[in-house]
Scaffold this motif. Structure first.
Motif, PDB file in Angstrom:
ATOM      1  N   ASP A 128       1.038  -1.400   0.008  1.00  0.00           N
ATOM      2  CA  ASP A 128       0.318   0.135  -0.282  1.00  0.00           C
ATOM      3  C   ASP A 128       1.399   0.989   0.283  1.00  0.00           C
ATOM      4  O   ASP A 128       1.421   1.203   0.708  1.00  0.00           O
ATOM      5  CB  ASP A 128      -0.794  -0.092   1.412  1.00  0.00           C
ATOM      6  N   ARG A 130       1.007   5.019  -0.257  1.00  0.00           N
ATOM      7  CA  ARG A 130       0.129   6.556  -1.351  1.00  0.00           C
ATOM      8  C   ARG A 130       0.800   7.831  -0.580  1.00  0.00           C
ATOM      9  O   ARG A 130       2.057   7.861   0.541  1.00  0.00           O
ATOM     10  CB  ARG A 130      -0.494   6.537   0.683  1.00  0.00           C
ATOM     11  N   THR A 132       0.139  11.784   0.165  1.00  0.00           N
ATOM     12  CA  THR A 132      -1.474  12.771   0.406  1.00  0.00           C
ATOM     13  C   THR A 132      -0.700  14.032   0.651  1.00  0.00           C
ATOM     14  O   THR A 132      -0.161  14.096   1.494  1.00  0.00           O
ATOM     15  CB  THR A 132      -2.524  12.418   1.105  1.00  0.00           C
ATOM     16  N   ARG A 324      -2.931  10.439  -4.430  1.00  0.00           N
ATOM     17  CA  ARG A 324      -3.076   9.083  -4.856  1.00  0.00           C
ATOM     18  C   ARG A 324      -2.572   7.676  -3.739  1.00  0.00           C
ATOM     19  O   ARG A 324      -1.515   7.809  -2.609  1.00  0.00           O
ATOM     20  CB  ARG A 324      -1.791   8.798  -5.635  1.00  0.00           C
ATOM     21  N   GLU A 325      -2.843   6.841  -4.106  1.00  0.00           N
ATOM     22  CA  GLU A 325      -2.434   5.626  -3.532  1.00  0.00           C
ATOM     23  C   GLU A 325      -2.622   4.229  -4.494  1.00  0.00           C
ATOM     24  O   GLU A 325      -4.282   4.151  -5.190  1.00  0.00           O
ATOM     25  CB  GLU A 325      -3.941   4.950  -2.512  1.00  0.00           C
ATOM     26  N   LEU A 332       1.846   4.689  -8.552  1.00  0.00           N
ATOM     27  CA  LEU A 332       1.268   5.901  -7.775  1.00  0.00           C
ATOM     28  C   LEU A 332       0.807   6.920  -8.109  1.00  0.00           C
ATOM     29  O   LEU A 332      -0.422   6.964  -7.636  1.00  0.00           O
ATOM     30  CB  LEU A 332       1.668   5.772  -6.711  1.00  0.00           C
ATOM     31  N   SER A 337      -5.193   5.904  -9.985  1.00  0.00           N
ATOM     32  CA  SER A 337      -5.337   6.024  -8.626  1.00  0.00           C
ATOM     33  C   SER A 337      -5.232   7.630  -7.165  1.00  0.00           C
ATOM     34  O   SER A 337      -5.450   7.614  -6.274  1.00  0.00           O
ATOM     35  CB  SER A 337      -3.244   6.031  -8.113  1.00  0.00           C
TER      36      SER A 337
END
Length: 484
Positions: A128, A130, A132, A324-325, A332, A337
């Motif tokens: 995972d 991420r 942000t 984005r994740e 990404l 995403s």
């Protein structure tokens, strides 16, 4: 199913809520705790002459001016006051920061295995990633942040007034120490000249005693008087050295300079020509920096009461994130995403063990103390002013009387010497006349010191330099921390 068209409606709704909260915050109640108490002040019609802020220059002594300037540059107490101002400015910036949203960026990566027996869908081991951009903002609906900022501004103003108070007191202390040194110089010079003359006289009288022309009583009286005056010189020298080192410490000089220094100074003290107010000008005393500092601290305490009261009401927080994740770091930045979130929350305190009540009572108690401090500062200003003006009037009268006494005793010494040379007066009469004249001259030198010290104290208790009938706009322009 694609529901992205509903996003603008949600954003519009949240924006409207935030705008309504901000407008409500502008109308939030507060400020009732910031009123300055009305005090019963004496009426006065005294004319107040204008005095420059650098009032010590009225003495007309360039060496004194240089010492005061050195103290204002290097005194460590004044440097500490400047550091406290810097601390208050930083505290103000810290409280002002709460008025704006906080924005931060985050980048995280994780690898985890989901439980096969848990409530979530088993997905095995996965990644995972991420990235942000997060925004958080607390709506100041009840003025908590605004009042905290007001309290910080008033505390900053109080520290600046405290610095001005210290500057005035420091200048007065230098003037008083300088006058004390001049007085000690004059007394050392008086007793040195008296000792030199008496030593010559004793030598001459010993010759007469050896020749049988002088009685032993007369010789021993001369020797006793010489010893008495010689005993005064070490005491005066010690006092002068202590006064020099004390002044050097006030000037902020190094330990080495304290021991090696020889402070330059003029031979005689000159009384300042500026007129001193005869009465107690109420407006002038209320403009004293320490009184204004106490009033600023009172306003700060009142603002903290309003800030503590706001804790009883709900708080509204707005948060949002965009980023984005992806489980694959290489994807990404791809369009699928994209992630975002917007949230508004309202929190109403219900029970917290009495913490809010205690904080509110604490703020109120501190405001009561600040109000009492303010009342005491005003009362102390009038008391100190009355005492200083009384001491100044006494110092003036004492110096005038001592000047007349010195003239009378010097004339008495001359007449006694004539009588002694004519065989009418005894040697003891002459010795006593010389002692009285010498003591009176030493007292006169100390009276000059007392007058200079009293003048400096008047300037200090009246807040330094002042201008008569200054308008409110002029007064505000001269407040610490203001610029034109």
């Amino acid at each position: 199913m694609n529901r992205q068209p509903a996003i603008p409606k949600r954003l519009g709704l949240l924006t409207a809520v935030a705008l309504a909260a901000l407008l409500a915050g502008c109308a939030a109640p507060g400020g009732a705790s910031n009123a300055t108490p009305q005090l019963e002040l004496p009426a006065t019609n005294a004319a107040v002459p204008a005095v420059a802020a650098d009032w010590w220059k009225a003495y007309g002594d360039p060496q004194l001016d240089a010492l005061v300037d050195e103290a204002l540059r290097n005194n460590r107490d004044l440097a500490r006051a400047m550091a406290r101002i810097d601390e208050s400015r930083a505290s103000l910036r810290l409280t002002q920061a709460d008025r704006y949203p906080s924005i931060n960026a985050g980048l995280s990566g994780a690898r985890a295995r989901a439980s096969e027996t848990g409530p979530a869908i088993a997905g095995g081991i996965g990644n995972d990633f991420r990235a942000t951009l997060n925004v958080a903002y607390e709506v100041d609906l009840w003025g908590r942040v605004a009042n905290a900022g007001k309290a910080a501004r008033e505390e900053l103003l109080a520290t600046e007034y405290a610095r001005e108070t210290l500057r005035t007191a420091l200048a007065a202390q230098v003037v008083q120490s300088y006058a004390a040194l001049q007085s000690l110089d004059a007394q050392v010079d008086l007793f040195t000249r008296a000792v030199v003359a008496q030593r010559d006289s004793v030598k001459l009288q010993k010759v007469r005693f050896d020749a049988g022309d002088l009685s032993e009583l007369d010789l021993r009286q001369l020797e006793a008087e010489l010893a008495a005056n010689e005993g005064q010189l070490p005491k005066l020298e010690r006092a002068r050295g202590e006064a020099e080192r004390a002044l050097g410490f006030v000037l902020g000089r190094s330990p080495r300079a304290l021991l090696e220094q020889n402070l330059p100074r003029s031979a005689t003290a000159a009384a300042v020509n500026t007129s001193i107010p005869e009465g107690l000008p109420s407006d002038l005393l209320q403009r004293r920096p320490d009184v204004q500092a106490a009033e600023a601290r009172l306003r700060a305490a009142g603002a903290r009461v309003d800030a503590a009261r706001a804790a009883y009401f709900p708080s509204i927080s707005l948060t949002g994130s965009w980023g984005r994740e992806s489980s694959d770091f290489s994807k990404l930045m791809d369009a699928p995403s994209l992630i975002w979130s917007v949230m508004a929350s309202l929190t109403q305190p219900i029970w917290n063990g009495g913490r809010i009540d205690a904080q509110n009572d604490l703020a109120k108690a501190r405001r009561v103390q600040a109000e009492l401090d303010y009342r005491d500062s005003v009362a102390a200003a009038f008391r100190e002013a009355r005492d200083a003006l009384g001491a100044y009037a006494e110092a003036q009268a004492s110096l005038q009387i001592l000047q007349q006494r010195v003239q009378a005793l010097q004339r008495a010494e001359q007449l006694t010497r004539v009588r002694f040379d004519g065989g009418v007066a005894s040697r003891l009469d002459l010795i006593e006349a010389e002692r009285f004249a010498l003591t009176a001259q030493a007292s006169q030198a100390d009276a000059r010191r007392a007058l200079a010290a009293a003048q400096a104290d008047v300037f200090r208790v009246l807040g330094g330099g002042w201008q008569p009938q200054a308008t409110n706009q002029q007064q505000a322009a001269h407040q610490p921390g203001t610029t034109s």
